[in-house]
Design a protein around this motif. Structure first.
Motif, PDB file in Angstrom:
ATOM      1  N   ASN A   3     -17.114 -16.511 -57.674  1.00 33.74           N
ATOM      2  CA  ASN A   3     -17.799 -17.656 -58.263  1.00 33.74           C
ATOM      3  C   ASN A   3     -17.808 -18.789 -57.249  1.00 33.74           C
ATOM      4  O   ASN A   3     -16.840 -18.988 -56.526  1.00 33.74           O
TER       5      ASN A   3
ATOM      6  N   GLN B 100     -23.548 -27.268 -59.295  1.00 32.04           N
ATOM      7  CA  GLN B 100     -23.992 -26.038 -59.943  1.00 32.04           C
ATOM      8  C   GLN B 100     -22.985 -24.931 -59.676  1.00 32.04           C
ATOM      9  O   GLN B 100     -22.402 -24.851 -58.591  1.00 32.04           O
ATOM     10  N   LYS B 101     -22.779 -24.082 -60.680  1.00 31.49           N
ATOM     11  CA  LYS B 101     -21.898 -22.930 -60.518  1.00 31.49           C
ATOM     12  C   LYS B 101     -22.746 -21.678 -60.387  1.00 31.49           C
ATOM     13  O   LYS B 101     -23.654 -21.448 -61.179  1.00 31.49           O
ATOM     14  N   PHE B 102     -22.435 -20.854 -59.378  1.00 29.54           N
ATOM     15  CA  PHE B 102     -23.170 -19.627 -59.135  1.00 29.54           C
ATOM     16  C   PHE B 102     -22.198 -18.459 -59.046  1.00 29.54           C
ATOM     17  O   PHE B 102     -21.022 -18.634 -58.744  1.00 29.54           O
ATOM     18  N   HIS B 103     -22.721 -17.280 -59.299  1.00 30.90           N
ATOM     19  CA  HIS B 103     -21.957 -16.066 -59.011  1.00 30.90           C
ATOM     20  C   HIS B 103     -22.632 -15.350 -57.862  1.00 30.90           C
ATOM     21  O   HIS B 103     -23.835 -15.102 -57.885  1.00 30.90           O
TER      22      HIS B 103
ATOM     23  N   SER C 131     -28.449 -13.328 -55.599  1.00 30.97           N
ATOM     24  CA  SER C 131     -27.458 -14.026 -56.417  1.00 30.97           C
ATOM     25  C   SER C 131     -28.138 -15.081 -57.272  1.00 30.97           C
ATOM     26  O   SER C 131     -29.359 -15.261 -57.237  1.00 30.97           O
ATOM     27  N   ASP C 132     -27.310 -15.825 -58.029  1.00 33.18           N
ATOM     28  CA  ASP C 132     -27.830 -16.887 -58.891  1.00 33.18           C
ATOM     29  C   ASP C 132     -28.450 -18.031 -58.099  1.00 33.18           C
ATOM     30  O   ASP C 132     -29.097 -18.908 -58.684  1.00 33.18           O
ATOM     31  N   LEU C 133     -28.265 -18.045 -56.785  1.00 36.17           N
ATOM     32  CA  LEU C 133     -28.858 -19.107 -55.967  1.00 36.17           C
ATOM     33  C   LEU C 133     -30.382 -19.113 -56.039  1.00 36.17           C
ATOM     34  O   LEU C 133     -31.024 -20.098 -55.689  1.00 36.17           O
ATOM     35  N   LYS C 134     -30.971 -17.987 -56.479  1.00 31.80           N
ATOM     36  CA  LYS C 134     -32.430 -17.945 -56.599  1.00 31.80           C
ATOM     37  C   LYS C 134     -32.934 -18.935 -57.644  1.00 31.80           C
ATOM     38  O   LYS C 134     -34.132 -19.245 -57.686  1.00 31.80           O
ATOM     39  N   ASN C 135     -32.031 -19.437 -58.489  1.00 30.78           N
ATOM     40  CA  ASN C 135     -32.427 -20.405 -59.513  1.00 30.78           C
ATOM     41  C   ASN C 135     -32.493 -21.835 -58.991  1.00 30.78           C
ATOM     42  O   ASN C 135     -32.875 -22.736 -59.730  1.00 30.78           O
ATOM     43  N   THR C 136     -32.117 -22.050 -57.721  1.00 28.26           N
ATOM     44  CA  THR C 136     -32.218 -23.400 -57.164  1.00 28.26           C
ATOM     45  C   THR C 136     -33.681 -23.771 -56.957  1.00 28.26           C
ATOM     46  O   THR C 136     -34.546 -22.905 -56.840  1.00 28.26           O
TER      47      THR C 136
END
Length: 417
Positions: free
Chosen positions: A80, A92-95, A144-149
């Protein structure tokens, strides 16, 4: 003589400057310590991360963002990441998953990071060209969840001329400071990062203690809810009292604060995948139930639902697309007891953008939870659902025994008459 006086004066001025800088740094560290000591819930860790970034940034150090990495004890499970940037506003928190069999693991940044973890390296600094930086971020954003940035943030990452990174590893946390240019950190800045890493490790240790205490309190709460359902089922002396057990289940779902939009109990058939669904309806006088019959679904596109019921999967979770949801519900509105529900309710279901279900199934019964918010059910929520489902299954077996005994008693009365 004058020269010596000037030298002494200059040295004295430098000492004062160093002392003032040390006091400034210590004050910044103390503000982070104070924020961590002010934590009373584990969810407040995010405020500590924000404070950490604000204080490093406030010391005049040129950084783009910081990452706090946690839950990295097993590299294969990923980690995380808390990311803080933009002075103090963005958090923001990402996995970031462990991506097997990919170029991601061969990238110099990742190879260096994994090597540092394995070797227990406490601190290192590295520098990368724009090409290597962009290859790294491109892989992260894709996997990863970074694509939501936002696109703007991604463009800032890609357009920067390079990457300079300092990594401070502690037992439970890792502090990563990134500068999106090729000017390396000074020795003083590196020492400051080490000190902030140590302070955050202390904060994270407090977070783990709070998390453990919260888990113990949550377990006690869950066990109390399960005991209420057990007690009510044991108190059944007539089969028609099952309604009270059902109401107890719905009431305790609310007590457990599991975020749901609808909960229902499924009564299963041994012969086919037909269902009787009891839907909990809350009112001022507590819970009542509406019973709806759903015959086995044979439509090829949604027959999987009946297959899940037939096979009695321990746990079935699914996040539906808008189209999948409406195909299922249009079928239910046409071919099951759901055709009687109010048009307003039908419209709400069909208009919902998200639809997520989680079902725990046993031999005779199941419990289903539904969310329209788009938030998936967590592993812990599903575990609680299964435990509650198991207790209700035991209650339903008692109901069947009572029902059988009542039928035998009635038959004896008839024979006697």
């Amino acid at each position: 003589m004058q020269t010596n006086k000037n030298t002494i004066q200059k040295e004295l001025e430098n000492r004062i400057i160093r002392l003032e800088r040390e006091l400034e740094i210590e004050a910044a560290l103390e503000r982070v310590r104070s924020r961590s000591l002010a934590m009373h819930k584990s969810e407040e860790l995010s405020k500590v991360v924000q404070a950490l970034y604000k204080e490093i940034f406030g010391l005049g150090i040129d950084i783009y963002y910081i990452n706090i990495s946690t839950d990295f004890s097993i590299i294969e499970n990923g980690m995380n990441i808390w990311m803080a940037a933009d002075g103090r506003d963005y958090l923001q928190k990402f996995h970031i998953p462990y991506i097997k069999h990919s170029n991601y693991l061969e990238h110099p940044i990742i190879k260096r990071f994994i090597k540092a973890l394995k070797n227990e390296t406490e601190f290192y600094t590295e520098s990368y060209s724009q090409r290597l930086k962009n290859e790294y971020f491109n892989s992260l954003i894709e996997n990863s969840d970074l694509k939501n940035t936002t696109k703007e943030r991604q463009d800032n990452l890609y357009n920067a001329p390079g990457l300079v990174r300092s990594v401070v590893k502690s037992k439970n946390s890792i502090l990563i400071i990134d500068r999106l240019q090729l000017e390396e950190f000074s020795k003083e800045e590196e020492e400051i990062f080490k000190r902030f890493g140590k302070v955050f490790e202390q904060a994270y240790t407090r977070f783990l203690d709070l998390q453990k205490a919260e888990a113990q309190a949550r377990e006690a709460q869950i066990e109390a809810a399960l005991e209420k359902v057990r007690s009510r089922s044991l108190a059944m002396h007539k089969s028609d009292e099952l309604q009270e057990v059902v109401n107890t289940v719905f009431t305790n779902l609310k007590v457990l604060n599991i975020q749901i939009d609808t909960a229902s109990i499924l009564l299963l058939s041994e012969q086919n995948a037909d269902l009787n669904i009891w839907i909990g309806i809350e009112s001022d006088r507590g819970y009542s139930t509406t019973s709806i019959h759903v015959p086995e679904i044979n439509d090829p596109d949604i027959a999987y639902f009946s297959e899940v019921i037939k096979t009695r999967k321990d746990l079935f979770t699914k996040s539906y697309t808008y189209e999948e949801k409406n195909k299922l519900w249009n079928h239910l509105f046409k071919h099951s007891g759901f055709k009687i529900i109010p048009d307003e309710r039908k419209k709400m279901i069909l208009d919902a953008k998200s639809y997520i279900i989680s079902i725990a199934l046993y031999k005779n019964t199941g419990i289903q939870l539904i969310r329209y918010s788009g938030l998936p059910f967590s592993e812990k929520e599903n575990e609680t659902l299964q435990r509650l489902g198991k207790v209700f299954e035991q209650a339903y077996v008692r109901f069947l025994d009572l029902q059988k005994a009542e039928a035998q008693a009635r038959e004896a009365e008839i024979e006697l008459a």
